[in-house]
Design a protein around this motif. Sequence first.
Motif, PDB file in Angstrom:
ATOM      1  N   ALA A 105       0.916  -1.261   0.034  1.00 27.87           N
ATOM      2  CA  ALA A 105       0.154   0.066   0.088  1.00 27.87           C
ATOM      3  C   ALA A 105       1.000   1.273  -0.079  1.00 27.87           C
ATOM      4  CB  ALA A 105      -0.841   0.060   1.195  1.00 27.87           C
ATOM      5  N   LYS A 106       1.923   1.290   0.853  1.00 28.70           N
ATOM      6  CA  LYS A 106       2.744   2.333   0.888  1.00 28.70           C
ATOM      7  C   LYS A 106       3.504   2.782  -0.530  1.00 28.70           C
ATOM      8  CE  LYS A 106       4.007   2.510   5.653  1.00 28.70           C
ATOM      9  NZ  LYS A 106       5.227   2.478   6.765  1.00 28.70           N
ATOM     10  N   LYS A 107       4.000   1.505  -1.192  1.00 29.33           N
ATOM     11  CA  LYS A 107       4.608   1.687  -2.443  1.00 29.33           C
ATOM     12  C   LYS A 107       3.592   2.171  -3.449  1.00 29.33           C
ATOM     13  CE  LYS A 107       8.183  -2.007  -1.929  1.00 29.33           C
ATOM     14  NZ  LYS A 107       8.481  -3.280  -2.318  1.00 29.33           N
ATOM     15  N   ASN A 108       2.287   2.117  -3.362  1.00 27.28           N
ATOM     16  CA  ASN A 108       1.395   2.596  -4.277  1.00 27.28           C
ATOM     17  C   ASN A 108       0.807   3.822  -3.696  1.00 27.28           C
ATOM     18  OD1 ASN A 108       0.341   0.785  -6.344  1.00 27.28           O
ATOM     19  ND2 ASN A 108       0.964  -0.626  -4.600  1.00 27.28           N
ATOM     20  N   ASN A 109       1.568   4.494  -2.728  1.00 29.26           N
ATOM     21  CA  ASN A 109       1.136   5.780  -2.282  1.00 29.26           C
ATOM     22  C   ASN A 109      -0.240   5.955  -1.526  1.00 29.26           C
ATOM     23  OD1 ASN A 109       3.507   7.112  -3.037  1.00 29.26           O
ATOM     24  ND2 ASN A 109       2.936   7.247  -5.312  1.00 29.26           N
ATOM     25  N   TYR A 110      -0.793   4.670  -1.125  1.00 34.64           N
ATOM     26  CA  TYR A 110      -1.963   5.050  -0.213  1.00 34.64           C
ATOM     27  C   TYR A 110      -1.350   5.478   1.101  1.00 34.64           C
ATOM     28  CZ  TYR A 110      -4.057   2.022  -4.016  1.00 34.64           C
ATOM     29  OH  TYR A 110      -4.320   1.551  -5.178  1.00 34.64           O
ATOM     30  N   LYS A 111      -2.462   6.200   1.876  1.00 29.33           N
ATOM     31  CA  LYS A 111      -2.311   6.629   2.949  1.00 29.33           C
ATOM     32  C   LYS A 111      -3.230   5.808   4.124  1.00 29.33           C
ATOM     33  CE  LYS A 111       0.098   9.947   1.306  1.00 29.33           C
ATOM     34  NZ  LYS A 111       1.792   9.975   1.465  1.00 29.33           N
TER      35      LYS A 111
END
Length: 262
Positions: A239-245
């Motif tokens: 999720a972080k790699k996909n820029n999700y917060k």
Amino acid sequence: MILLSFDIEEFDMPLEYQGDIPFEEQISVSRKGLQNILRILKKQDVKATFFSTVIFAEENKDLIKELLSQGHELASHTWFHSEFKEENLAQSKQKLEELFHTKVTGLRMPRMSPVSEEAVADAGYFYNSSINPTYLPGRYNNFRVSRNPFWQKNVLQFPASVSTIFRVPLFWLSFHNFPLWFYKLLSKLSLQSTGFLNIYFHPWEFNDISDPKYKLPGYTFKNTGKEMETRFENFIIWAKKNNYKFDTIRNFLNHQNVKKSQ
């Protein structure tokens, strides 16, 4: 936005299957799982919401204080996990606030059970996250319920996330049993559709619950324990790699412009 939440409770699920587990063990299994959850969230610097029963909170005051100190949200999962009375709505909110000196604004019913929204409003809750907007025979009949937050009886309803097609629940069971790449795909599509992902887990999933004495069906403990820790952290990293917060449910809903119906 990804809203991780955890229903922290007595591990009483074996009793549903005529399994054997004393109260002390119910607490210890969930306690160990919660410790594992908090360790992962702290490592990844991710905030989440914890819906706690009063029974579990009273037995684990140190861990509740720890999660609050880490910036997580504490919400109500009523008083007991296997027993409910309507007065528990206000009682559990008041007790959690008294014990931990924090404002409790959210509710999730055990097993996502239906509840009187008038009673929820009267108890002083801002939001209720007790709806799975899908149809599961013998469990949920909410296929026509909105997938987005909506007001009902002065309470903001925040449904759990389901897939965009066929409304497959993206809850704990699908996280365990679907291939992780497929779960990520369904999550991505749901995020694109609604702008959020509201998914929930339990502390006992982060512990070994494969003991035959529990008599649990295999699909309930598949990929639990160490496997769950690995999958869960993998999901956060993806999720972080996909820029999700990530954020707490309370923070997210406070910034939503959901108009009350007249």
